[in-house]
Design an enzyme around this catalytic site. Structure first.
Site, PDB file in Angstrom:
ATOM      1  N   VAL A  11       0.832  -1.206   0.000  1.00 30.93           N
ATOM      2  CA  VAL A  11       0.000   0.000   0.000  1.00 30.93           C
ATOM      3  C   VAL A  11       0.871   1.262   0.000  1.00 30.93           C
ATOM      4  O   VAL A  11       0.635   2.198  -0.778  1.00 30.93           O
ATOM      5  CB  VAL A  11      -0.969  -0.002   1.209  1.00 30.93           C
ATOM      6  CG1 VAL A  11      -1.808   1.275   1.231  1.00 30.93           C
ATOM      7  CG2 VAL A  11      -1.879  -1.224   1.166  1.00 30.93           C
ATOM      8  N   ARG A  41      11.364  -1.967   7.831  1.00 30.91           N
ATOM      9  CA  ARG A  41      12.227  -2.861   8.619  1.00 30.91           C
ATOM     10  C   ARG A  41      13.574  -3.028   7.931  1.00 30.91           C
ATOM     11  O   ARG A  41      14.617  -2.997   8.557  1.00 30.91           O
ATOM     12  CB  ARG A  41      11.566  -4.243   8.760  1.00 30.91           C
ATOM     13  CG  ARG A  41      10.529  -4.282   9.850  1.00 30.91           C
ATOM     14  CD  ARG A  41       9.876  -5.637   9.926  1.00 30.91           C
ATOM     15  NE  ARG A  41       9.143  -5.923   8.709  1.00 30.91           N
ATOM     16  CZ  ARG A  41       7.955  -6.504   8.665  1.00 30.91           C
ATOM     17  NH1 ARG A  41       7.373  -6.891   9.769  1.00 30.91           N
ATOM     18  NH2 ARG A  41       7.351  -6.719   7.524  1.00 30.91           N
ATOM     19  N   GLU A 124     -10.224   5.813   6.019  1.00 26.36           N
ATOM     20  CA  GLU A 124     -11.105   5.281   4.967  1.00 26.36           C
ATOM     21  C   GLU A 124     -10.561   3.968   4.389  1.00 26.36           C
ATOM     22  O   GLU A 124     -11.320   3.030   4.109  1.00 26.36           O
ATOM     23  CB  GLU A 124     -11.235   6.322   3.844  1.00 26.36           C
ATOM     24  CG  GLU A 124     -12.164   5.932   2.720  1.00 26.36           C
ATOM     25  CD  GLU A 124     -13.600   5.731   3.177  1.00 26.36           C
ATOM     26  OE1 GLU A 124     -14.264   6.718   3.488  1.00 26.36           O
ATOM     27  OE2 GLU A 124     -14.061   4.566   3.239  1.00 26.36           O
ATOM     28  N   VAL A 127     -11.203  -0.075   5.584  1.00 29.01           N
ATOM     29  CA  VAL A 127     -12.336  -0.960   5.263  1.00 29.01           C
ATOM     30  C   VAL A 127     -12.651  -0.909   3.771  1.00 29.01           C
ATOM     31  O   VAL A 127     -12.857   0.172   3.213  1.00 29.01           O
ATOM     32  CB  VAL A 127     -13.617  -0.541   6.028  1.00 29.01           C
ATOM     33  CG1 VAL A 127     -14.741  -1.536   5.758  1.00 29.01           C
ATOM     34  CG2 VAL A 127     -13.362  -0.446   7.516  1.00 29.01           C
ATOM     35  N   GLY A 129     -11.057  -1.365   0.885  1.00 28.39           N
ATOM     36  CA  GLY A 129     -10.172  -0.815  -0.157  1.00 28.39           C
ATOM     37  C   GLY A 129     -10.637   0.508  -0.710  1.00 28.39           C
ATOM     38  O   GLY A 129     -10.705   1.512   0.001  1.00 28.39           O
ATOM     39  N   ILE A 131     -13.563   1.467  -1.795  1.00 25.62           N
ATOM     40  CA  ILE A 131     -14.968   1.876  -1.615  1.00 25.62           C
ATOM     41  C   ILE A 131     -15.065   2.913  -0.486  1.00 25.62           C
ATOM     42  O   ILE A 131     -14.621   2.646   0.630  1.00 25.62           O
ATOM     43  CB  ILE A 131     -15.865   0.666  -1.249  1.00 25.62           C
ATOM     44  CG1 ILE A 131     -15.744  -0.432  -2.303  1.00 25.62           C
ATOM     45  CG2 ILE A 131     -17.319   1.094  -1.089  1.00 25.62           C
ATOM     46  CD1 ILE A 131     -16.476  -1.720  -1.931  1.00 25.62           C
ATOM     47  N   GLU A 184      -3.128 -10.084   3.680  1.00 27.11           N
ATOM     48  CA  GLU A 184      -2.464  -9.444   4.810  1.00 27.11           C
ATOM     49  C   GLU A 184      -1.048 -10.002   4.924  1.00 27.11           C
ATOM     50  O   GLU A 184      -0.773 -11.102   4.426  1.00 27.11           O
ATOM     51  CB  GLU A 184      -3.231  -9.758   6.105  1.00 27.11           C
ATOM     52  CG  GLU A 184      -4.584  -9.084   6.194  1.00 27.11           C
ATOM     53  CD  GLU A 184      -4.465  -7.573   6.071  1.00 27.11           C
ATOM     54  OE1 GLU A 184      -3.871  -6.948   6.944  1.00 27.11           O
ATOM     55  OE2 GLU A 184      -4.957  -7.019   5.077  1.00 27.11           O
ATOM     56  N   LYS A 199     -12.984  -5.172  10.266  1.00 24.33           N
ATOM     57  CA  LYS A 199     -13.676  -4.220   9.391  1.00 24.33           C
ATOM     58  C   LYS A 199     -15.141  -4.069   9.795  1.00 24.33           C
ATOM     59  O   LYS A 199     -15.689  -2.968   9.815  1.00 24.33           O
ATOM     60  CB  LYS A 199     -13.557  -4.683   7.932  1.00 24.33           C
ATOM     61  CG  LYS A 199     -12.126  -4.594   7.405  1.00 24.33           C
ATOM     62  CD  LYS A 199     -11.978  -5.360   6.115  1.00 24.33           C
ATOM     63  CE  LYS A 199     -10.607  -5.153   5.503  1.00 24.33           C
ATOM     64  NZ  LYS A 199     -10.316  -6.102   4.417  1.00 24.33           N
ATOM     65  N   GLY A 296      -5.544  -4.638  -2.671  1.00 28.32           N
ATOM     66  CA  GLY A 296      -4.557  -4.353  -3.723  1.00 28.32           C
ATOM     67  C   GLY A 296      -4.025  -2.944  -3.530  1.00 28.32           C
ATOM     68  O   GLY A 296      -4.751  -2.044  -3.084  1.00 28.32           O
TER      69      GLY A 296
HETATM   70  P1  NAP Z   1       3.110  -4.937   3.615  1.00 34.26           P
HETATM   71  O1  NAP Z   1       3.236  -5.042   2.133  1.00 34.26           O
HETATM   72  O2  NAP Z   1       3.493  -6.115   4.435  1.00 34.26           O
HETATM   73  O3  NAP Z   1       3.917  -3.652   4.107  1.00 34.26           O
HETATM   74  C1  NAP Z   1       4.159  -3.377   5.451  1.00 34.26           C
HETATM   75  C2  NAP Z   1       5.283  -2.341   5.527  1.00 34.26           C
HETATM   76  O4  NAP Z   1       5.474  -1.956   6.876  1.00 34.26           O
HETATM   77  C3  NAP Z   1       6.628  -2.837   5.014  1.00 34.26           C
HETATM   78  O5  NAP Z   1       7.274  -1.819   4.321  1.00 34.26           O
HETATM   79  C4  NAP Z   1       7.394  -3.181   6.299  1.00 34.26           C
HETATM   80  O6  NAP Z   1       8.805  -2.997   6.152  1.00 34.26           O
HETATM   81  C5  NAP Z   1       6.842  -2.140   7.249  1.00 34.26           C
HETATM   82  N1  NAP Z   1       6.830  -2.584   8.641  1.00 34.26           N
HETATM   83  C6  NAP Z   1       6.030  -3.519   9.206  1.00 34.26           C
HETATM   84  N2  NAP Z   1       6.301  -3.639  10.506  1.00 34.26           N
HETATM   85  C7  NAP Z   1       7.280  -2.761  10.776  1.00 34.26           C
HETATM   86  C8  NAP Z   1       7.993  -2.398  11.959  1.00 34.26           C
HETATM   87  N3  NAP Z   1       7.727  -2.979  13.131  1.00 34.26           N
HETATM   88  N4  NAP Z   1       8.917  -1.430  11.873  1.00 34.26           N
HETATM   89  C9  NAP Z   1       9.199  -0.821  10.695  1.00 34.26           C
HETATM   90  N5  NAP Z   1       8.550  -1.123   9.539  1.00 34.26           N
HETATM   91  C10 NAP Z   1       7.616  -2.065   9.585  1.00 34.26           C
HETATM   92  O7  NAP Z   1       1.594  -4.601   4.021  1.00 34.26           O
HETATM   93  P2  NAP Z   1       0.491  -3.860   3.111  1.00 34.26           P
HETATM   94  O8  NAP Z   1      -0.225  -4.886   2.295  1.00 34.26           O
HETATM   95  O9  NAP Z   1       1.069  -2.695   2.430  1.00 34.26           O
HETATM   96  O10 NAP Z   1      -0.549  -3.413   4.237  1.00 34.26           O
HETATM   97  C11 NAP Z   1      -0.257  -2.305   5.052  1.00 34.26           C
HETATM   98  C12 NAP Z   1      -1.497  -1.940   5.857  1.00 34.26           C
HETATM   99  O11 NAP Z   1      -2.558  -1.621   4.976  1.00 34.26           O
HETATM  100  C13 NAP Z   1      -2.025  -3.058   6.751  1.00 34.26           C
HETATM  101  O12 NAP Z   1      -2.595  -2.491   7.901  1.00 34.26           O
HETATM  102  C14 NAP Z   1      -3.119  -3.686   5.906  1.00 34.26           C
HETATM  103  O13 NAP Z   1      -4.098  -4.323   6.670  1.00 34.26           O
HETATM  104  C15 NAP Z   1      -3.677  -2.460   5.233  1.00 34.26           C
HETATM  105  N6  NAP Z   1      -4.362  -2.707   3.968  1.00 34.26           N
HETATM  106  C16 NAP Z   1      -3.776  -3.454   3.014  1.00 34.26           C
HETATM  107  C17 NAP Z   1      -4.436  -3.644   1.801  1.00 34.26           C
HETATM  108  C18 NAP Z   1      -3.844  -4.483   0.715  1.00 34.26           C
HETATM  109  O14 NAP Z   1      -4.556  -4.747  -0.250  1.00 34.26           O
HETATM  110  N7  NAP Z   1      -2.604  -4.914   0.792  1.00 34.26           N
HETATM  111  C19 NAP Z   1      -5.667  -3.026   1.581  1.00 34.26           C
HETATM  112  C20 NAP Z   1      -6.240  -2.222   2.593  1.00 34.26           C
HETATM  113  C21 NAP Z   1      -5.568  -2.070   3.786  1.00 34.26           C
HETATM  114  P3  NAP Z   1       9.661  -3.925   5.128  1.00 34.26           P
HETATM  115  O15 NAP Z   1       9.169  -3.566   3.778  1.00 34.26           O
HETATM  116  O16 NAP Z   1      11.067  -3.546   5.346  1.00 34.26           O
HETATM  117  O17 NAP Z   1       9.342  -5.342   5.511  1.00 34.26           O
HETATM  118  N1  HSE Z   2      -6.168  -8.425   3.074  1.00 35.94           N
HETATM  119  C1  HSE Z   2      -7.242  -7.534   2.928  1.00 35.94           C
HETATM  120  C2  HSE Z   2      -8.277  -8.146   2.000  1.00 35.94           C
HETATM  121  C3  HSE Z   2      -6.743  -6.236   2.362  1.00 35.94           C
HETATM  122  O1  HSE Z   2      -7.965  -9.124   1.315  1.00 35.94           O
HETATM  123  O2  HSE Z   2      -9.398  -7.676   1.969  1.00 35.94           O
HETATM  124  C4  HSE Z   2      -7.798  -5.164   2.287  1.00 35.94           C
HETATM  125  O3  HSE Z   2      -8.138  -4.729   3.566  1.00 35.94           O
END
Ligand code: NAP
Ligand code: HSE
Length: 441
Positions: A11, A41, A124, A127, A129, A131, A184, A199, A296
């Site tokens: 994201v 990290r 926003e 929950v 994505g 929407i 996730e 959510k 996504g």
């Molecule tokens: P992700 O790809 O796993 O990215 C997480 C990022 O946070 C990475 O850059 C990671 O560093 C960093 N990170 C995690 N823990 C850390 C720590 N303790 N200290 C420093 N950096 C840390 O996750 P994502 O899919 O982008 O999701 C991020 C958030 O958005 C989550 O809350 C998720 O639920 C929410 N979300 C995701 C989506 C989706 O479709 N993916 C949609 C809606 C909401 P590194 O890169 O170095 O590992």
């Molecule tokens: N992992 C979550 C999903 C990301 O698949 O809906 C969006 O919140």
């Protein structure tokens, strides 16, 4: 306005790309947002971002640095994300987050601190994505009384169920969802229903103006779902979805997330792939359906950037002044420029009905010995718990265990579980292969 990121994964990188691609249009509207620094990290890992932004492993470089005006939290998990957001808010920095776990579990603390500091906290993207459902419930529908929300709010599980319907096994389907950036960081949270429960807790809290905590949401995931269940459900005129359902009842708020068979005619039954959809029922507005990409990077980034722009627009208000006089002064005064009242609306004291008292019809899949009297024993257990059978179907004949399916009339979930526990103990029952909810009976 200079943006600091907590996390730069799927994201975070998509947000940086979006801000870069749209920078001229935004700047022309006085909304220049510049990604400056990101906490990660592993600072050595290459990132797919066009702009040169600094990577750091030191949270203070984002949270305490005078050259950061706004904080975007996209690292996930309850801690340390919540502590970091609280620190940013206390320092007068607005926060935008996509983190449903932190908002669902610690939203009360976050919103209280944001209100004390008079600084916006927006979520926003936490929950569904892309929407805009949080804003719709909080603002557009605030004048009506919402009575029910039914939704597909986990893109990964919906995508996985779709692939299983096409013949893929669960593991392969989850791998594909991870490759596309839907899952996730720990995909168990997608499959076991806990992501959807967070959510639903957020949506129900807003919709019913009363705090609903994730642990109050009856939660069950899709791990037990088999391709046979999907096929048999279709034969009976249903599609299986991981459904998040919250409704106002006389006893209080019912909230649960369960694999649920929906009649094919239901507005959510045909929602496939990573798409999320929500059916919101209001006393005056009737039924509203919201639908769109639920996960996504790019889809989620639109919601994050929408929140950023809402905050950024406040400085266009006459008298708000321009940023940029000096880094330290800009950061210290931004909170004051975007001051707002409490954003939290969970003021009503409404009981949340315990999950075992929530009422639903159910689908029960058993593997039993093919012998006279077996169905009578199973029916006896159901009857002992006041669970009434609506349909029964044996799917095969043979020496070994054969699948038998039941659809029940609506019953309290606790009664269904108690009956199933007894059924599982019958010597003629080889396995309880599935217990799912059925909507629309
Ligand atoms: P992700 O790809 O796993 O990215 C997480 C990022 O946070 C990475 O850059 C990671 O560093 C960093 N990170 C995690 N823990 C850390 C720590 N303790 N200290 C420093 N950096 C840390 O996750 P994502 O899919 O982008 O999701 C991020 C958030 O958005 C989550 O809350 C998720 O639920 C929410 N979300 C995701 C989506 C989706 O479709 N993916 C949609 C809606 C909401 P590194 O890169 O170095 O590992
Ligand atoms: N992992 C979550 C999903 C990301 O698949 O809906 C969006 O919140």
């Amino acid at each position: 306005m200079r943006v600091g990121f907590l996390g730069l994964g799927t994201v975070g990188q998509a947000v940086v790309r979006l801000l870069h691609e749209e920078r001229e249009r935004l700047a022309a509207n006085g909304l220049a947002l510049e990604p400056v620094r990101a906490l990660v990290r592993d600072t050595a890992r290459p990132r797919a971002v066009p702009a040169a932004l600094e990577l750091t492993a030191d949270p203070a470089r984002v949270l305490d640095a005078p050259d950061i005006d706004l904080v975007v939290e996209v690292m996930g998990g309850v801690e340390p994300a919540t502590s970091y957001m609280l620190r940013a808010l206390r320092a007068g920095r607005p926060v935008v987050t996509a983190n449903k776990e932190a908002v669902a579990h610690r939203g009360k603390d976050l919103l209280e601190v944001a209100a004390e500091a008079g600084v916006p906290l927006r979520f926003e993207a936490s929950v569904a994505g892309a929407i805009p459902i949080v804003r719709a419930l909080k603002e557009s529908l605030a004048g009506d009384r919402v009575t029910e929300i039914a939704g597909i709010v986990n893109g990964t599980s919906n995508y996985v169920l779709g692939l299983m319907e096409e013949g893929q096994d669960l593991e392969a389907a989850v791998r594909m969802a991870r490759e596309r950036g839907y899952a996730e960081p720990d995909p168990t949270r997608d499959l076991d229903g806990s992501d959807a429960a967070c959510k639903l807790a957020i949506l129900a809290s807003i919709a019913f103006s009363a705090r609903v905590r994730p642990e109050q949401v009856g939660t069950c995931g899709i791990q037990m779902v088999s391709r046979e269940d999907l096929r048999w459900g279709r034969e009976m005129g249903y599609r299986l979805k991981l459904l998040a359902l919250a409704r106002r009842t006389e006893a209080g708020i019912e909230a649960h997330v369960r694999p649920t068979f929906l009649p094919v005619s239901h507005p959510l039954a045909g929602v496939g792939g990573v798409t999320n959809a929500l059916l919101v029922r209001g006393e005056r507005c009737g039924d509203l359906v919201f639908q769109g990409p639920g996960a996504g990077g790019d889809a989620t980034a639109t919601a994050v950037v929408g929140d950023l722009l809402e905050i950024a627009r406040r400085r266009l208000v006459p008298g708000a002044g321009a940023l940029g006089a000096g880094a330290a002064e800009a950061s210290a005064t931004l909170g004051a420029r975007v001051r707002e009242g409490p954003y939290c609306t969970c003021r009503d004291q409404v009981e949340v009905v315990p999950p075992h008292r929530c009422v639903t019809a159910a689908y029960l899949h058993l593997e039993v010995a093919d012998r006279p009297g077996v169905l009578a024993q199973v029916a006896g257990c159901l009857a002992a718990h006041q669970v009434s059978i609506a349909e029964a179907l044996q799917k095969a004949r043979g020496e070994g265990p054969v699948p038998v399916l039941f659809i029940t009339h609506p019953s309290p979930w606790g009664a269904l579980e108690a009956a199933v526990k007894e059924i599982a103990g019958l010597p003629v029952v080889a396995r309880v292969a599935g217990l799912m909810a059925v909507l629309g009976r």
